[in-house]
Design an enzyme around this catalytic site. Sequence first.
Site, PDB file in Angstrom:
ATOM      1  N   CYS A  48       0.813  -0.988  -0.085  1.00  0.00           N
ATOM      2  CA  CYS A  48       0.110   0.024  -0.122  1.00  0.00           C
ATOM      3  C   CYS A  48       0.999   1.275   0.009  1.00  0.00           C
ATOM      4  O   CYS A  48       2.137   1.330   0.116  1.00  0.00           O
ATOM      5  CB  CYS A  48      -0.965  -0.132   1.182  1.00  0.00           C
ATOM      6  SG  CYS A  48      -0.317   0.266   2.624  1.00  0.00           S
ATOM      7  N   CYS A  51       3.147   1.654   3.014  1.00  0.00           N
ATOM      8  CA  CYS A  51       4.604   0.950   2.802  1.00  0.00           C
ATOM      9  C   CYS A  51       5.440   1.718   1.943  1.00  0.00           C
ATOM     10  O   CYS A  51       6.766   1.779   2.300  1.00  0.00           O
ATOM     11  CB  CYS A  51       4.201  -0.348   2.102  1.00  0.00           C
ATOM     12  SG  CYS A  51       3.134  -1.542   2.993  1.00  0.00           S
ATOM     13  N   ASP A 454      -2.389 -28.862   3.488  1.00  0.00           N
ATOM     14  CA  ASP A 454      -0.756 -29.095   4.219  1.00  0.00           C
ATOM     15  C   ASP A 454      -1.463 -28.588   5.791  1.00  0.00           C
ATOM     16  O   ASP A 454      -2.533 -27.951   5.640  1.00  0.00           O
ATOM     17  CB  ASP A 454       0.190 -28.461   3.657  1.00  0.00           C
ATOM     18  CG  ASP A 454       1.492 -28.312   4.683  1.00  0.00           C
ATOM     19  OD1 ASP A 454       1.691 -29.525   5.198  1.00  0.00           O
ATOM     20  OD2 ASP A 454       2.003 -27.107   4.987  1.00  0.00           O
ATOM     21  N   ASP A 631       2.104 -24.586   2.103  1.00  0.00           N
ATOM     22  CA  ASP A 631       3.016 -23.257   2.416  1.00  0.00           C
ATOM     23  C   ASP A 631       4.669 -23.540   2.312  1.00  0.00           C
ATOM     24  O   ASP A 631       5.308 -22.860   2.108  1.00  0.00           O
ATOM     25  CB  ASP A 631       2.580 -22.589   3.629  1.00  0.00           C
ATOM     26  CG  ASP A 631       3.001 -23.436   4.805  1.00  0.00           C
ATOM     27  OD1 ASP A 631       3.115 -24.527   4.882  1.00  0.00           O
ATOM     28  OD2 ASP A 631       3.813 -22.626   5.760  1.00  0.00           O
ATOM     29  N   ASP A 635       5.829 -28.920   0.342  1.00  0.00           N
ATOM     30  CA  ASP A 635       4.738 -28.917  -0.521  1.00  0.00           C
ATOM     31  C   ASP A 635       5.124 -28.529  -1.907  1.00  0.00           C
ATOM     32  O   ASP A 635       4.183 -28.757  -2.696  1.00  0.00           O
ATOM     33  CB  ASP A 635       3.761 -27.989   0.247  1.00  0.00           C
ATOM     34  CG  ASP A 635       3.539 -28.438   1.427  1.00  0.00           C
ATOM     35  OD1 ASP A 635       3.324 -29.494   1.848  1.00  0.00           O
ATOM     36  OD2 ASP A 635       3.354 -27.357   2.288  1.00  0.00           O
TER      37      ASP A 635
END
Lengths: 738, 64
Positions: A48, A51, A454, A631, A635
């Site tokens: 944004c 930031c 997961d 994540d 995976d």
Amino acid sequence: MTTVALDTAGCPSGLAPPSATNAADPSPFVRRVGNQDRLSLTVRGAKCGACLARIEGAVAVLPGVDTARLNLSTGRLDIAWTGDLSAQRIARTVSDLGYGVAPLDTRAGDAGHKKEEQSLLLAMGVAGFATANIMLLSVSVWGGNGEMGEATRQGLHAVSGLIALPTLLFSGRPFFRSAWNVLKRRHTNMDVPISLALILAFSVSVAETIRGGEHAYFDAACMLLFFLLIGRFLDARVRRRAYSAARDLAALASRTVTRVSHTGTHEPVRAEDMRPGDRILLAPGERAVVDMMIEQGESEIDESLVTGESLPRFSAAGMQVMAGSINLSQPLTGRATAASADSLLSDIGRMLEAGEQKRGAYRRIADRAVSLYVPIVHSTALLTFLGWWLSGLGLRESILIAVSTLIITCPCALALAAPVVQVVAAGRLFRGGAYLKSGDALERIAACDHVVFDKTGTLTLGTPRLISNHVPAGTLQDAAQLARASRHPLSRALTAAAGPGPLAANVKERPGLGLEGTVNGMACRLGSAEWTGARDSFHNGASLFFVRGTELPLELRFEDDIHASASATIASLRKLGLGVEIVSGDRSDAVAEVARTLGIDQWTAAASPQDKVLRLEQLQAEGKHVLMVGDGLNDAGALALAHASAAPGGALDVSQSASDAVYSGGLAPLPLLVRTARKARHVMLQNFGFAAVYNLVAVPIAILGHATPLVAAIAMSGSSLIVCLNALRLNLPSEKPA
Amino acid sequence: MSGLVILIPIALLMGLAGLAAFVWAVRAGQFDDPDGAAARILLDTDAPLPNSALGRPGPGNAEA
């Protein structure tokens, strides 16, 4: 430097929470231009304006910085400075604000994609200019029909032609080039009929202009180009976004390693320059980028992203550290056992490629539509020509009618049907907290009928939380004084529960055991049962023990919380008709507990990355279309193999790159993702339907020879408009919130 | 009719000027960061005035 384990708040709307890892030294990536040093960094989590202002502001005030500019769309921060400012300090400044940061290898940048997008944008602008101006002239020709003198009409056509020729040469290139490339290989694609229609329309119009004829199709040719280029540009933009996400994988691999030379000096080098046998220093908080064997030091290693194991592992000399794990407490020295290209990370990279190749076999709905469309249109045009010619109409008139058929059937609506839906759906998902990474992802997600989750970090928060609520506040504060000195996940959880406060004096961390220090003049210890002299716990999860002076040890219990939105999400996924399953690398009892709480019958525990891939292949053999949600590094292979995949914003870059969508803010966006994807597919098919109906109406008109330039202009813009408006329907609220 | 000879080139020239502006904007990277451009306009970039500037008349109230 003492690291106070406070949860640094990133951007409130950030997809990626700040990573706990230290910024790697980016100095090998500094480029020198004149007397200026330049560096490009990938910043994660900046989403944004606040930031943007925070990051640029903080970097700009560093001594010697000339420019600091963050590209919010791509997350690339370019810094140029003069003087002896260290690159490390710049990276540290950004990471201290709570954003993830990694050096960006500009050699492997996305310059090619950017150039393609830019040239398409230019081509579109030129085509738009030409369309508007030729239309200005054409409208006067149509309006003055009958009254306008022949010489004036011819003059207006000639001016139109003069505008159309350079436009065609400039803006038509993407289509001509691609058509030529496939024709050379004796294939065909959508660009072949497009190129043919453009060239024929232009040539016929030139001939008509010279002859002083009534109809010239310059406006139709340019409008065609303009609409097609809009579709092409949107498509390129979606693809580039997908690519820049994949580039993060390269950013991860191009991290730096601290190499220890035989004289004992430390130098930062690029990971790809590492050779097996090189000595490496792995600082606390740093992520290993090559597999290494520890020679010196004791520490705890967080392998949660590599194996899915939620608790850190104690590591000492003689033990292996795999790439992707994070060193938590003490510096470790070791030797690289494999070059960066042979490390586990690259193995997973190869698994990704293999999975993506399998997935590449997927044919988009649009491509399938085109393969049907091309032969039909071409044979129709040819038959129209032959029919009129054989029935006695002159050669010139027959060609003119055939060409107008080609123009009017040209796939404007078809070319816009898919990209516009993708762009609208991606925008809607973005507002809902999910970020789409590839254009055809929507189609694949829409087809999914089974979800594999997961556990660690996906269904659960991945960070432990203190659940002992009987602990006296004073004791908790004392324990937190010790815990603040450590990066161990349990210490961080304890600190999070206690809030900000002071740090105990003389804190020492003993890897694998715990911490000791002086709080209020009393010697205290925090750590394992063995370390504090307590009896082992019966708690089915992680616990810490705290002992103050000569008091009895106190047990602090932790639990890996399940996401608050998990049960609701699983219920709505089931309602959408999807099967739900857990495949985790964690311990069996931990997985069983989560599965029981969420009411999921099918689960697999202690699965290695290969096991996950195998399970997915098994499911696919059963004919299921799997949506994989995960994540971790473990995976990534499964994410790439699955029919479609999604990763939470906190996932490792590799996993985010491997998946089709990234979501944030709990699991709630997942049902939205599936719903939007299904609706998008529905609208897309509807759009193709519209395009077909349009052709069914327009083609007979053209075949009968009534497709004057005016009819063509109205029909083409009308159908494109309908398709775009239909795509916007995705933005309407569809159902009442559950 | 002779008006067309002047009016059409004028229309085209104005269109070309717009096109030239667009080409410049693309080349200068104005479309590279649409998200950033949307955010930048809302940034409050005014830094507090340095102390030395407070005592002196600023450009706004300089009368002499």
